[in-house]
Every structure is written in structure tokens, then in C-alpha cells.
Design an enzyme around this catalytic site. Structure first.
Site, PDB file in Angstrom:
ATOM      1  N   LYS A 226       0.680  -0.955   0.115  1.00 25.26           N
ATOM      2  CA  LYS A 226       0.112  -0.033   0.115  1.00 25.26           C
ATOM      3  C   LYS A 226       0.913   1.275   0.093  1.00 25.26           C
ATOM      4  CE  LYS A 226      -4.159  -2.114   0.228  1.00 25.26           C
ATOM      5  NZ  LYS A 226      -5.151  -2.072  -0.533  1.00 25.26           N
TER       6      LYS A 226
ATOM      7  N   HIS B 271     -10.163  -8.171  -7.546  1.00 30.67           N
ATOM      8  CA  HIS B 271     -10.005  -7.586  -6.308  1.00 30.67           C
ATOM      9  C   HIS B 271     -10.299  -8.808  -5.173  1.00 30.67           C
ATOM     10  CE1 HIS B 271     -11.553  -5.127  -3.048  1.00 30.67           C
ATOM     11  NE2 HIS B 271     -10.369  -4.686  -2.754  1.00 30.67           N
TER      12      HIS B 271
HETATM   13 MG    MG Z   1      -6.874  -2.164  -3.958  1.00 31.42          MG
END
Ligand code: MG
Length: 372
Positions: free
Chosen positions: A174, A305
Site C-alpha cells: 500500500k 480484487h
Molecule cells: Mg486495491
């Protein structure tokens, strides 16, 4: 076969790290809001959608399942999923209040339960029922090491362990810190720890504007980033298109898109390189399959996802010819009869009949929330 009952359920499952963050979200639990559909043949189907548990509208989704869609499904043939999906999607009062969001998540949970019934009635796992797998190998990429809430030392240690001890061959980190340098330092440290041959993707969860994303891409160019996921506001086709032209890093997105039409906009305008559909947003497996087939028509790779729909997406990923990899987040697998399994970086093919969504009875006891 006829539908006898449609019952919603809500689970709030604590995540193993206690708290995790990405560029936009901080969560402590994963919300599993689902539909249990009972038929007169004795087959029971389960479907679910994913939320951030607290304050996420779980009760509203459950209410829509029970009060809006339940009454129009009871007495219908659950094997006619296409008919029932359109019946729900075109239900005028619900279309009036939402062609996305809570209404879509509710349809999604029901649609998955209907596909679960269809595959169970054929006594096949969903990937086989759909027509069989297009590959025996489905690579798992590990996102669970890469949260922004993970300190730099822990990020490096967990990335190394995922590759060297657990056999993962791909990672995702991230990004989206206030200072771009923090993102670059973290990616460079992981790259150094795992070597040049492990693909590393990064995910900004829609945090940046176009100039920031361009700056990031320039600074990250030497780090061999596999894809940059959701760099910009989710619906901004024009800026994603500009970024695709400005950067050599491939752009991935789709987890926030609610329809095949939205994917068509991005794909036809050259604004994405990897499609990332999710049955949660797309109102179930039916629209997911249309979306994956749209990607097929453009020879665009599809990487579903997960967060945390892996139980269903593993079936769709083995089935669909455009998919060779799937995200791995293990938070809720303990809730199901046949949990997703990764060995040596590869997903195991599910073997139980259905869509992988059959709940353990203990899940409701351990994590269930009362319905309002
Ligand atoms: Mg994502």
C-alpha cells in the site's frame, strides 16, 4: 426447485493484525453481510458481500436483502439466475434509490447465493460448473504484508518471510503516505529484501491527484513496479488515461467500479492495463462474468480484487482465461466450510460443490451480529 426463504446474516470478523490501514481506510474488522437462501429441494445457498464492519451500513444491506428482494424471490426457481438478477436489477423502487452502493451489494450477496445453489445442484465446484478451469495454476499475491500501518522493519521482515518461508512469488504494498519519499523508501527496501525476480505491485486506493501520481511514477521508475493500482479518484477516466500515457508503470483498477459499463469506459479509452472486478461492487457473479468477458475482448488481463471476497473469486479466477493471479488476504477464511488455501504461492482448486461460500455453523456463533 423453488426458493422457500431468503435470510440475511451479518458477521464482524476481527482481522489478525487488530488494526490495518491503507491510504484511505483504517479497519479493525471485516464485515460479511450475506444471504442464506433455502430451497424446497433441501439445497441451501450462501452468498455474501464485504464491508468495513462498523458504521458501514451492514444493517441497511441486510434490510434490503430481506425486505426488498426477498419477497420477489420467494417461490421462484433459483436455477434461473439470469432471470432473477434482472428482476432484482430492474426492480423500479430499488433502481430509483441506487444503481450502485448498498443496493448493488445486496444484489451481489443474493446473486452469489443463487450461483452457489446452481453449482451445488450440479454437484460441482463453481469453477467446474461454469465450464472448467483454463489453467491448473493460479498464483497468489500477498497483500497482507503491505499495509501502511506496518512499520518499515516489519514490512521488510514480513515480505521476506512471505517469499522465502511461505513461498509467495508476488507481493503488493500500500502507498499514499503524506510524503512520497516514505512510499519510495518502503518499496525500495522490500525490493532489496526480496530481490529482482519477485513482482511487486503497489496500491494507492485512489488517494492521489494526477500531478502527484506522475511524480510518484517518475521516482518509482527504477523499482520495477508490476502495476500501480487505483492511483486516482475511482471514476476519473480522463486522468487515468493521461497517467497511462505519462508513465511506463501499468495502471490497474476496477474494485470500485459498479458496472460493466464503467469498465467499458476505462477500457475503450485506454485508461487501464489490468481489470480488477469484484462481485461485491458488480452486484454479483453475473455482472462479473460480463466484465471479465469484456476484458477478454480487449485481451486485457483480469486480476480480481479480493479484500476479502477470495472464497468466490478463486472459482472465477480458475475459470476465466484472462486471469492468472489472485490477491491473497486471509482474514475471513476461517468462517467457511472449505477455506481458500495457498501452497507454495499457488491457490488450491476448491473441491466442494458450490461457490465456496457455505458458512460454518460456528461462524454465526463466533462473529454473528443481531439484525436490527
Ligand atoms: Mg486495491
Amino acid at each position: 426447485m423453488k426458493i422457500k426463504t431468503v435470510e440475511p446474516f451479518i458477521l464482524h470478523v476481527p482481522i489478525e493484525q487488530k488494526t490495518i490501514s491503507d491510504a484511505r481506510n483504517t479497519i479493525t474488522h471485516w464485515g460479511v453481510v450475506g444471504a442464506k437462501i433455502t430451497t424446497d429441494s433441501g439445497i441451501v445457498g450462501y452468498g455474501y458481500t464485504g464491508t468495513h464492519a462498523e458504521l458501514a451500513g451492514d444493517q441497511a444491506i441486510a434490510h434490503v436483502i430481506k425486505a426488498s428482494f426477498g419477497p420477489i424471490l420467494i417461490g421462484e426457481n433459483p436455477l434461473e439466475v439470469n432471470t432473477l438478477w434482472h428482476k432484482m436489477f430492474n426492480l423500479a423502487p430499488m433502481r430509483w434509490v441506487g444503481r450502485a452502493g448498498i443496493v448493488h451489494l445486496a444484489i451481489g450477496a443474493i446473486d452469489v447465493a443463487l450461483w452457489d445453489i446452481k453449482a451445488k445442484s450440479a454437484e460441482q465446484p463453481l469453477w467446474q460448473f461454469l465450464g472448467g478451469a483454463t489453467s491448473d495454476e493460479l498464483e497468489a499475491y500477498n497483500t497482507n504484508i503491505g499495509w501502511m500501518s506496518n512499520s518499515l522493519d516489519s514490512l521488510v521482515m514480513q515480505s521476506s518471510a512471505a517469499v522465502q518461508e511461505q513461498g509467495f512469488r508476488r507481493l503488493k504494498l500500500k502507498v499514499g503516505h503524506a510524503n512520497l519519499s516514505d512510499d519510495i523508501v518502503r518499496i525500495a527496501a522490500v525490493r532489496k529484501a526480496v530481490g529482482p525476480d519477485i513482482p511487486i505491485a503497489v496500491d494507492a486506493n485512489g488517494k492521489w491527484d494526477l500531478p502527484t501520481a506522475i511524480r510518484f511514477c517518475k521516482r518509482a521508475e527504477d523499482l520495477d513496479i508490476f502495476w500501480l493500482e487505483e492511483p486516482l479518484w475511482f471514476d476519473d477516466v480522463k486522468s487515468h488515461r493521461k497517467l497511462c500515457h505519462a508513465s511506463s508503470i501499468p495502471i490497474a483498477l476496477g474494485e470500485q467500479l459498479y458496472s460493466v459499463d464503467a469498465f467499458a469506459q476505462f477500457i475503450s479509452r485506454g485508461a487501464m492495463c489490468y481489470a480488477q472486478p469484484d462481485v461485491t461492487r458488480l452486484a454479483g457473479i453475473s455482472e462479473y462474468l460480463r466484465t471479465a468477458d469484456l476484458a477478454y475482448c480487449h485481451r486485457m488481463p483480469v486480476a480480481a480484487h479480493v479484500g476479502d471476497m477470495g472464497q468466490v473469486h478463486v472459482h472465477l479466477s480458475f475459470y476465466h482465461e484472462m486471469t492468472t493471479m489472485l490477491e491473497y488476504i486471509p482474514w475471513i477464511k476461517r468462517c467457511f466450510e472449505e477455506p481458500i488455501k495457498v501452497e507454495n504461492g499457488l491457490y488450491a482448486k476448491p473441491q466442494n460443490p458450490g461457490a465456496g461460500t457455505t458458512l460454518l455453523a460456528s461462524s454465526l456463533d463466533n462473529f454473528g451480529k443481531p439484525l436490527a
